[in-house]
Design a protein around this motif. Sequence first.
Motif, PDB file in Angstrom:
ATOM      1  N   GLY A   1       0.776  -1.231   0.000  1.00 27.15           N
ATOM      2  CA  GLY A   1       0.000   0.000   0.000  1.00 27.15           C
ATOM      3  C   GLY A   1       0.806   1.278   0.000  1.00 27.15           C
ATOM      4  N   GLY A   2       1.891   1.328   0.757  1.00 31.36           N
ATOM      5  CA  GLY A   2       2.691   2.547   0.819  1.00 31.36           C
ATOM      6  C   GLY A   2       2.119   3.620   1.713  1.00 31.36           C
ATOM      7  N   TYR A   3       1.403   3.214   2.758  1.00 25.33           N
ATOM      8  CA  TYR A   3       0.809   4.157   3.705  1.00 25.33           C
ATOM      9  C   TYR A   3       0.588   3.420   5.023  1.00 25.33           C
ATOM     10  N   LYS A   4       0.235   4.153   6.071  1.00 23.41           N
ATOM     11  CA  LYS A   4      -0.156   3.539   7.337  1.00 23.41           C
ATOM     12  C   LYS A   4      -1.646   3.746   7.513  1.00 23.41           C
TER      13      LYS A   4
ATOM     14  N   SER B   1       7.265  -2.202  -3.802  1.00 21.67           N
ATOM     15  CA  SER B   1       6.630  -1.424  -4.861  1.00 21.67           C
ATOM     16  C   SER B   1       5.374  -0.770  -4.307  1.00 21.67           C
ATOM     17  N   SER B   2       5.445   0.533  -4.062  1.00 22.39           N
ATOM     18  CA  SER B   2       4.421   1.252  -3.314  1.00 22.39           C
ATOM     19  C   SER B   2       3.284   1.765  -4.191  1.00 22.39           C
ATOM     20  N   ASP B   3       2.042   1.498  -3.741  1.00 20.48           N
ATOM     21  CA  ASP B   3       0.837   1.940  -4.445  1.00 20.48           C
ATOM     22  C   ASP B   3       0.297   3.268  -3.932  1.00 20.48           C
TER      23      ASP B   3
ATOM     24  N   GLN C   1       8.074   3.882  -5.764  1.00 19.85           N
ATOM     25  CA  GLN C   1       6.687   4.286  -5.952  1.00 19.85           C
ATOM     26  C   GLN C   1       6.237   4.061  -7.393  1.00 19.85           C
ATOM     27  N   VAL C   2       5.051   3.493  -7.562  1.00 16.15           N
ATOM     28  CA  VAL C   2       4.496   3.321  -8.905  1.00 16.15           C
ATOM     29  C   VAL C   2       4.430   4.665  -9.620  1.00 16.15           C
ATOM     30  N   GLY C   3       4.089   5.717  -8.870  1.00 13.90           N
ATOM     31  CA  GLY C   3       3.985   7.043  -9.463  1.00 13.90           C
ATOM     32  C   GLY C   3       5.270   7.574 -10.046  1.00 13.90           C
ATOM     33  N   SER C   4       6.407   7.040  -9.581  1.00 13.95           N
ATOM     34  CA  SER C   4       7.700   7.520 -10.095  1.00 13.95           C
ATOM     35  C   SER C   4       7.929   7.092 -11.538  1.00 13.95           C
ATOM     36  N   ARG C   5       7.110   6.195 -12.048  1.00 12.78           N
ATOM     37  CA  ARG C   5       7.264   5.718 -13.425  1.00 12.78           C
ATOM     38  C   ARG C   5       6.333   6.450 -14.396  1.00 12.78           C
ATOM     39  N   TYR C   6       5.626   7.464 -13.890  1.00 12.88           N
ATOM     40  CA  TYR C   6       4.664   8.215 -14.700  1.00 12.88           C
ATOM     41  C   TYR C   6       4.868   9.719 -14.538  1.00 12.88           C
TER      42      TYR C   6
ATOM     43  N   VAL D   1      -3.115  -0.861 -14.371  1.00 10.55           N
ATOM     44  CA  VAL D   1      -2.413   0.173 -15.140  1.00 10.55           C
ATOM     45  C   VAL D   1      -1.099  -0.383 -15.676  1.00 10.55           C
ATOM     46  N   SER D   2      -0.646   0.181 -16.776  1.00 15.80           N
ATOM     47  CA  SER D   2       0.412  -0.439 -17.571  1.00 15.80           C
ATOM     48  C   SER D   2       1.782  -0.470 -16.912  1.00 15.80           C
ATOM     49  N   LYS D   3       2.035   0.422 -15.943  1.00 14.11           N
ATOM     50  CA  LYS D   3       3.377   0.472 -15.352  1.00 14.11           C
ATOM     51  C   LYS D   3       3.407  -0.014 -13.909  1.00 14.11           C
ATOM     52  N   ARG D   4       2.374  -0.734 -13.508  1.00 20.50           N
ATOM     53  CA  ARG D   4       2.362  -1.290 -12.158  1.00 20.50           C
ATOM     54  C   ARG D   4       2.799  -2.754 -12.166  1.00 20.50           C
ATOM     55  N   ARG D   5       1.888  -3.637 -12.546  1.00 21.76           N
ATOM     56  CA  ARG D   5       2.168  -5.078 -12.476  1.00 21.76           C
ATOM     57  C   ARG D   5       3.337  -5.509 -13.360  1.00 21.76           C
ATOM     58  N   PRO D   6       3.485  -4.969 -14.575  1.00 26.19           N
ATOM     59  CA  PRO D   6       4.632  -5.387 -15.395  1.00 26.19           C
ATOM     60  C   PRO D   6       5.986  -5.048 -14.777  1.00 26.19           C
ATOM     61  N   TYR D   7       5.992  -4.180 -13.766  1.00 26.59           N
ATOM     62  CA  TYR D   7       7.254  -3.836 -13.099  1.00 26.59           C
ATOM     63  C   TYR D   7       7.798  -5.002 -12.294  1.00 26.59           C
ATOM     64  N   TYR D   8       6.905  -5.764 -11.630  1.00 27.40           N
ATOM     65  CA  TYR D   8       7.397  -6.837 -10.758  1.00 27.40           C
ATOM     66  C   TYR D   8       7.035  -8.238 -11.235  1.00 27.40           C
TER      67      TYR D   8
END
Length: 248
Positions: free
Chosen positions: A4-7, A48-50, A93-98, A162-169
């Motif tokens: 998740g990347g959060y508390k 890999s943080s969402d 972060q997933v966002g770092s790829r966009y 989304v295209s740059k999330r799951r294909p990353y790992y």
Amino acid sequence: MPFGGYKLWSLEEAPEVDWAELFTLMYYTEWLKPILDNYPPGAWFDFSSDDIIVERIDNISKAETDSYKKSFDDLIEFMKQYLPKNMQFTFTQVGSRYTHEEFEADLHEKMEVIKKSLGGMPEVSEAEKKMIDLNARPREGEDRSYAWYQNNKLTHDAYMTVSKRRPYYRTEDKLLAFTKRLPNGVAIGTTKTSIAKFWVGVGVLKKKEDDFTESVLSPDQLHGAQYECVPIDIKGLDGKNFKKLRVV
């Protein structure tokens, strides 16, 4: 490891990491030790943080996810002094790829694909509503109608594709790890005695005779536990959640 990347907003520890993240990093290092001892290149464990999507579906602000990332990075830095030299943790972060525009376009496209495949909005079960309520912090005056739950689920499910999330790992050169069982992945839990997700749980010590065991408790488990808070002072652990520790 996708996470998740959060508390979790309802925990008093939010928005920073606590003992759950520390105990998990310790456990994953121990889990990988046979590789570290016998394979000189060692291991690289990437989280890999969402966090890019949680403001939209969980009402957790970017300031809070930024605070979580900083505290997680600080914890990784603290751990370095205890890690074998061929072991490293990273937080990506997933966002770092966009760019912002690229992500919004990708997410919108995936939402339309899902709606087209379903012939409309997704159905939401009572169990799914309960899970959404656990993760999504209520906003003042918010009307959680059935349509609201449908939109939340649609956004979540679209994000998962989304295209740059799951294909990353999910690649041949990476091993997918998670706290619980996933298809084509390795379930490793969070400590030897727990599988609760560290980002929506809290770290505790469980007393057993003259010894203690690290564990991560979910909100439900914590609610039903009897514990005492013990003052702690460890050099280098400077976050607000490392001044005391629950002992169950």
